[in-house]
Design a protein around this motif. Structure first.
Motif, PDB file in Angstrom:
ATOM      1  N   TYR A 109      14.765   1.140 -50.389  1.00  0.00           N
ATOM      2  CA  TYR A 109      15.678   0.081 -50.840  1.00  0.00           C
ATOM      3  C   TYR A 109      17.132   0.503 -50.615  1.00  0.00           C
ATOM      4  N   LEU A 110      17.439   1.743 -50.978  1.00  0.00           N
ATOM      5  CA  LEU A 110      18.805   2.247 -50.773  1.00  0.00           C
ATOM      6  C   LEU A 110      19.140   2.329 -49.288  1.00  0.00           C
ATOM      7  N   TRP A 111      18.156   2.729 -48.482  1.00  0.00           N
ATOM      8  CA  TRP A 111      18.384   2.787 -47.036  1.00  0.00           C
ATOM      9  C   TRP A 111      18.698   1.401 -46.486  1.00  0.00           C
ATOM     10  N   VAL A 112      17.984   0.393 -46.976  1.00  0.00           N
ATOM     11  CA  VAL A 112      18.233  -0.985 -46.529  1.00  0.00           C
ATOM     12  C   VAL A 112      19.650  -1.411 -46.901  1.00  0.00           C
ATOM     13  N   LEU A 113      20.147  -0.932 -48.038  1.00  0.00           N
ATOM     14  CA  LEU A 113      21.520  -1.271 -48.434  1.00  0.00           C
ATOM     15  C   LEU A 113      22.528  -0.847 -47.380  1.00  0.00           C
ATOM     16  N   THR A 114      22.264   0.287 -46.724  1.00  0.00           N
ATOM     17  CA  THR A 114      23.207   0.781 -45.711  1.00  0.00           C
ATOM     18  C   THR A 114      23.238  -0.125 -44.481  1.00  0.00           C
ATOM     19  N   LEU A 115      22.219  -0.968 -44.311  1.00  0.00           N
ATOM     20  CA  LEU A 115      22.175  -1.860 -43.152  1.00  0.00           C
ATOM     21  C   LEU A 115      23.038  -3.099 -43.345  1.00  0.00           C
ATOM     22  N   LYS A 116      23.407  -3.368 -44.588  1.00  0.00           N
ATOM     23  CA  LYS A 116      24.221  -4.565 -44.858  1.00  0.00           C
ATOM     24  C   LYS A 116      25.413  -4.240 -45.763  1.00  0.00           C
ATOM     25  N   THR A 117      25.875  -3.010 -45.670  1.00  0.00           N
ATOM     26  CA  THR A 117      26.972  -2.561 -46.531  1.00  0.00           C
ATOM     27  C   THR A 117      28.237  -3.391 -46.324  1.00  0.00           C
ATOM     28  N   LYS A 118      28.578  -3.654 -45.082  1.00  0.00           N
ATOM     29  CA  LYS A 118      29.831  -4.344 -44.787  1.00  0.00           C
ATOM     30  C   LYS A 118      29.873  -5.730 -45.416  1.00  0.00           C
ATOM     31  N   ALA A 119      28.784  -6.477 -45.284  1.00  0.00           N
ATOM     32  CA  ALA A 119      28.736  -7.831 -45.843  1.00  0.00           C
ATOM     33  C   ALA A 119      28.699  -7.799 -47.362  1.00  0.00           C
ATOM     34  N   GLU A 123      31.668  -9.215 -50.339  1.00  0.00           N
ATOM     35  CA  GLU A 123      31.494 -10.070 -51.513  1.00  0.00           C
ATOM     36  C   GLU A 123      32.060  -9.390 -52.760  1.00  0.00           C
ATOM     37  N   GLN A 124      31.819  -8.083 -52.867  1.00  0.00           N
ATOM     38  CA  GLN A 124      32.345  -7.359 -54.024  1.00  0.00           C
ATOM     39  C   GLN A 124      33.874  -7.286 -53.994  1.00  0.00           C
ATOM     40  N   TRP A 125      34.439  -7.084 -52.811  1.00  0.00           N
ATOM     41  CA  TRP A 125      35.891  -7.019 -52.667  1.00  0.00           C
ATOM     42  C   TRP A 125      36.536  -8.299 -53.188  1.00  0.00           C
ATOM     43  N   ASN A 126      35.947  -9.435 -52.846  1.00  0.00           N
ATOM     44  CA  ASN A 126      36.536 -10.729 -53.193  1.00  0.00           C
ATOM     45  C   ASN A 126      36.619 -10.974 -54.696  1.00  0.00           C
ATOM     46  N   VAL A 127      35.772 -10.311 -55.480  1.00  0.00           N
ATOM     47  CA  VAL A 127      35.763 -10.563 -56.927  1.00  0.00           C
ATOM     48  C   VAL A 127      36.490  -9.467 -57.713  1.00  0.00           C
ATOM     49  N   GLN A 128      37.076  -8.502 -56.996  1.00  0.00           N
ATOM     50  CA  GLN A 128      37.793  -7.424 -57.681  1.00  0.00           C
ATOM     51  C   GLN A 128      39.197  -7.865 -58.078  1.00  0.00           C
ATOM     52  N   THR A 129      39.723  -7.218 -59.102  1.00  0.00           N
ATOM     53  CA  THR A 129      41.096  -7.491 -59.513  1.00  0.00           C
ATOM     54  C   THR A 129      42.057  -6.912 -58.477  1.00  0.00           C
ATOM     55  N   SER A 130      43.282  -7.357 -58.528  1.00  0.00           N
ATOM     56  CA  SER A 130      44.286  -6.838 -57.588  1.00  0.00           C
ATOM     57  C   SER A 130      44.523  -5.343 -57.808  1.00  0.00           C
ATOM     58  N   CYS A 142      44.462   1.205 -45.942  1.00  0.00           N
ATOM     59  CA  CYS A 142      44.088  -0.033 -45.261  1.00  0.00           C
ATOM     60  C   CYS A 142      44.702  -1.220 -45.996  1.00  0.00           C
ATOM     61  N   CYS A 143      44.653  -2.384 -45.359  1.00  0.00           N
ATOM     62  CA  CYS A 143      45.230  -3.593 -45.959  1.00  0.00           C
ATOM     63  C   CYS A 143      44.261  -4.757 -45.798  1.00  0.00           C
ATOM     64  N   GLY A 144      43.911  -5.402 -46.903  1.00  0.00           N
ATOM     65  CA  GLY A 144      42.918  -6.472 -46.850  1.00  0.00           C
ATOM     66  C   GLY A 144      41.535  -5.886 -46.624  1.00  0.00           C
ATOM     67  N   TYR A 145      40.554  -6.764 -46.447  1.00  0.00           N
ATOM     68  CA  TYR A 145      39.201  -6.233 -46.218  1.00  0.00           C
ATOM     69  C   TYR A 145      38.913  -6.181 -44.723  1.00  0.00           C
ATOM     70  N   ALA A 172      37.373  -2.692 -44.410  1.00  0.00           N
ATOM     71  CA  ALA A 172      35.931  -2.785 -44.176  1.00  0.00           C
ATOM     72  C   ALA A 172      35.370  -1.515 -43.537  1.00  0.00           C
ATOM     73  N   ALA A 173      36.020  -1.032 -42.472  1.00  0.00           N
ATOM     74  CA  ALA A 173      35.495   0.130 -41.739  1.00  0.00           C
ATOM     75  C   ALA A 173      35.475   1.400 -42.587  1.00  0.00           C
TER      76      ALA A 173
END
Length: 229
Positions: A109-119, A123-130, A142-145, A172-173
């Motif tokens: 399951y954790l390995w599968v997470l690494t296959l979709k980490t960027k996406a 989603e998590q970035w968008n809901v974080q506070t400034s 870096c600047c932005g996602y 992101a990278a």
């Protein structure tokens, strides 16, 4: 005499593997409890923020359940060691196999997470506070996602203006790289636990075979003793 020494070595190997097995269960439950306590804390650095975002995706409940099964299996192995029959040992062996499969599933399951980490992290970035985004931008330079405008960057010392932010990479990278390395270490440890489970399964099989042989010789001796009587 050699047969007895061999039996003792097999039992000793089983006991050592069993102790390592329950030790891994203790590590797993300790990790799950600690992570569960810190994953929602307010981070003070960008690395802590990134780590907490990853922790929030971890199957901690599954890890706790698996650890409970490990301790239950260890408890069953104690009479299997003390009582020189095969019943408790067989039950213990089945439980170890179940725990091994469970641990492997969590690792996969954790390995599968690494296959979709960027996406997922998008989603998590968008809901974080400034404030959290500020920590991440500062830590990972870096600047932005995806870039400075998607989504829009948070103004801070790293990204003081749109012109300066446009020259910086998106988060992101570096975040994905950090996440994959971090998760790789975790699921590699889980697969190492599966390796210990396999050693215990093999030790169980050897001990079962040895006890079966002992039972066979005991029956032969009993029959011989009866006939001689």
């Amino acid at each position: 005499m050699k047969s007895g020494q061999m039996a003792n070595k097999i039992l000793l190997t089983y006991i050592v593997a069993d102790i390592l097995f329950v030790a891994m269960g203790a590590v797993e439950i300790g990790f799950a409890v600690i992570v569960n306590n810190v994953r929602d804390e307010v981070p003070s650095t960008g690395e802590e923020a990134a780590r907490n975002l990853l922790y929030q995706r971890f199957p901690l409940s599954a890890g706790l359940v698996n650890a409970i099964f490990v301790f239950a299996t260890f408890a069953l192995s104690i009479p299997a060691i003390i009582i020189p029959t095969r019943g408790w040992l067989k039950v213990s062996g089945v439980m170890v196999s179940f725990c091994s499969l469970f641990t492997m599933i969590v690792g996969v399951y954790l390995w599968v997470l690494t296959l979709k980490t960027k996406a997922d992290m998008s989603e998590q970035w968008n809901v974080q506070t400034s404030d959290v985004q500020d920590l991440l931008q500062t830590n990972f330079a870096c600047c932005g996602y995806f870039n400075s405008t998607s989504p829009a960057f948070v103004t801070d010392d790293t990204c003081p203006s749109p012109a300066a932010a446009a020259l910086m990479r998106g988060c992101a990278a570096p975040l994905t790289s950090f996440a994959n390395i971090f998760i790789d270490d975790i699921f590699t440890a889980l697969f190492g636990m599966v390796g210990i489970d396999v050693v215990l399964i093999l030790a169980t099989a050897c001990l079962l075979k040895d006890r079966k042989e002992q039972e066979r010789f005991r029956h032969i001796d009993e029959k011989a003793g009866f006939r001689s009587f």
